[in-house]
Structure formats: C-alpha cells, structure tokens
Design an enzyme around this catalytic site. Sequence first.
Site, mmCIF file in Angstrom:
data_model
loop_
_atom_site.group_PDB
_atom_site.id
_atom_site.type_symbol
_atom_site.label_atom_id
_atom_site.label_comp_id
_atom_site.label_asym_id
_atom_site.label_seq_id
_atom_site.Cartn_x
_atom_site.Cartn_y
_atom_site.Cartn_z
ATOM 1 C CG HIS A 49 1.055 2.711 -4.100
ATOM 2 N ND1 HIS A 49 -0.552 3.064 -4.038
ATOM 3 C CD2 HIS A 49 1.432 2.646 -5.336
ATOM 4 C CE1 HIS A 49 -0.635 3.354 -5.289
ATOM 5 N NE2 HIS A 49 0.249 2.969 -6.063
ATOM 6 C CG ASN A 75 0.422 -5.298 3.106
ATOM 7 O OD1 ASN A 75 1.628 -5.947 3.206
ATOM 8 N ND2 ASN A 75 -0.578 -5.456 2.162
ATOM 9 C CB ILE A 91 -7.906 10.902 -0.143
ATOM 10 C CG1 ILE A 91 -7.487 10.006 -1.525
ATOM 11 C CG2 ILE A 91 -6.843 12.057 -0.274
ATOM 12 C CD1 ILE A 91 -8.236 10.724 -2.471
ATOM 13 C CG LEU A 92 -4.676 10.183 5.398
ATOM 14 C CD1 LEU A 92 -3.666 9.227 5.678
ATOM 15 C CD2 LEU A 92 -6.182 9.901 6.455
ATOM 16 C CG ASN A 115 0.249 3.950 1.945
ATOM 17 O OD1 ASN A 115 -0.530 3.302 2.647
ATOM 18 N ND2 ASN A 115 0.146 4.503 0.737
ATOM 19 C CG ASP A 150 -0.651 6.584 -3.730
ATOM 20 O OD1 ASP A 150 -0.571 6.187 -2.504
ATOM 21 O OD2 ASP A 150 -1.372 6.477 -4.464
ATOM 22 C CD GLU A 203 1.164 -4.913 -1.586
ATOM 23 O OE1 GLU A 203 0.710 -4.494 -0.535
ATOM 24 O OE2 GLU A 203 0.498 -5.160 -2.502
HETATM 25 C C1 GRF Z 1 -2.673 -3.674 -0.489
HETATM 26 O O1 GRF Z 1 -2.203 -4.230 -2.101
HETATM 27 C C2 GRF Z 1 -1.772 -2.528 -0.353
HETATM 28 O O2 GRF Z 1 -0.690 -2.138 -1.122
HETATM 29 C C3 GRF Z 1 -2.960 -1.446 -0.890
HETATM 30 O O3 GRF Z 1 -4.027 -1.935 -0.426
HETATM 31 C C4 GRF Z 1 -3.763 -3.395 -0.512
HETATM 32 C C5 GRF Z 1 -4.390 -3.807 0.962
HETATM 33 O O4 GRF Z 1 -4.344 -5.215 1.076
HETATM 34 N N1 GRF Z 1 -2.663 -0.150 -0.300
HETATM 35 P P1 GRF Z 1 -4.516 -6.017 2.503
HETATM 36 O O5 GRF Z 1 -5.795 -5.456 3.146
HETATM 37 O O6 GRF Z 1 -3.260 -5.734 3.112
HETATM 38 O O7 GRF Z 1 -4.656 -7.170 2.192
#
Ligand code: GRF
Length: 212
Positions: A105, A14, A88-89, A103, A141, A170
């Site tokens: 998810h 990401n 977890i924050l 974030n 979340d 994503e």
């Molecule tokens: C992703 O699936 C994101 O939604 C989740 O953790 C994963 C991270 O993947 N929170 P990357 O490190 O971005 O490849």
Amino acid sequence: MKSIVILISGRGSNLQALLEAKLPCRVEAVICNRANAGGLAIAKAHDIPTAVVEHRNYTDRDSFDAALAKTIDSFSPDYVVLAGFMRILTPGFVARYHGKLTNIHPSLLPAYSGLNTHARALQDGVKIHGCTVHFVSADLDHGPIIIQAAVPVLQDDTEQTLAARVLHEEHRIYPQAIRWLCTGRIELSEQGRVVFKNIEQPGIPLISPCLE
Ligand code: GRF
C-alpha cells in the site's frame, strides 16, 4: 521451494520488481481482473502463466471472489501476493488465505488507507510519507505490518514526484518481504502479529526537513 501467485490490476511495476528480484520461490501464475492490464505483458515476457478473472463479468463481490479463489487454488500456491490489485476482497476470501495473503500500500499505514494517498499526504502537509507491506485482514489496508519504507515529502513535490519517490521504495520492500516469507523468516502469530526471525532492526531516524 514455496510457490506464489501474484494478483494485479494495472501497469504491474511491483510485479516487475518481484519478478526481477529472482525470489527463492516459484511464481506459478499472474492473475488479473482486467484483460487489458499492462502488467500481463510483463508476466508473459517472464514466461509466467497468466489468468484473467474479469470482475465485470460477476454481479457481486461474493461471486467474483469465489471465481478468483477457484483460479488461485488451481495453482495451489503457498502465498497470494497482491501487487496493485484494486478490488476490495470479501471477509470470506480473506479468511480463506489467512496468513498467506500480502498487499503493498502506498502510505505509511495506518495513515492514509484507501485511495489517493499521495494527494492526501500533500494536502495534510506531512513531512514523511512512504509505503507498507502487510498481511491482509478483513479491514481494508489494516492488516499486520511486515515492512515499511519512509521517504521525505519535499516542499515542491507534486502528486507525481511524491508517487515516484514512494514507488521506488515499494519496488525495494515488496521483494524483501516475499523473500522473508518464502524462506520462513517471518510468519503471522496466532495473536495476529508478525514474528521476525534474525532480521536486523535499524535505529536510524528519518528527520524531514533536515536538522542544521
Ligand atoms: C502501487 O502504488 C501499489 O502500492 C498500489 O497500487 C499501485 C500499483 O502499481 N497498491 P503497479 O501496478 O505495481 O505499478
């Protein structure tokens, strides 16, 4: 121009999508809680400064979050973007960045918060799954939702094939969300709702499996 820092824990796909999207903001730094995370190399390849705050060096969540906040604040970002940041924050940390912390998810929240989202979706036999970008609230979340992408769950899906289909989306929705945020097209209202300005709302249903 607004500025962001991106927080990661692992491979950083990401992060890569965000960096390749040429967002209208300065990426001040990538901050990671694990020195050996693959995503750090992605940041370096894009000439983005990196910082590591190893959670294992702290005895409790409060002291880790305090050190993390200090590192974040040293870059004075407008927004803090969690991209696969697997800690977890504490409520204090979340409150400090209210309206500035996002974030991604891998589920259609509020379904499947927490871990192992794809395996749980397969187990339940849902026909539609997906991913969500949201503002972070103290409830894990469960913050105000900015954008979601839905994908079909196919009969022969494994956890891996479903995860790959979701991850592809994503990588499309997170850059879009941050682009909106940094250009003032969305904001968090005092009532805790996401306010959209001139953003098109589609009316297309996703039916899975298909109608004949
Ligand atoms: C992703 O699936 C994101 O939604 C989740 O953790 C994963 C991270 O993947 N929170 P990357 O490190 O971005 O490849």
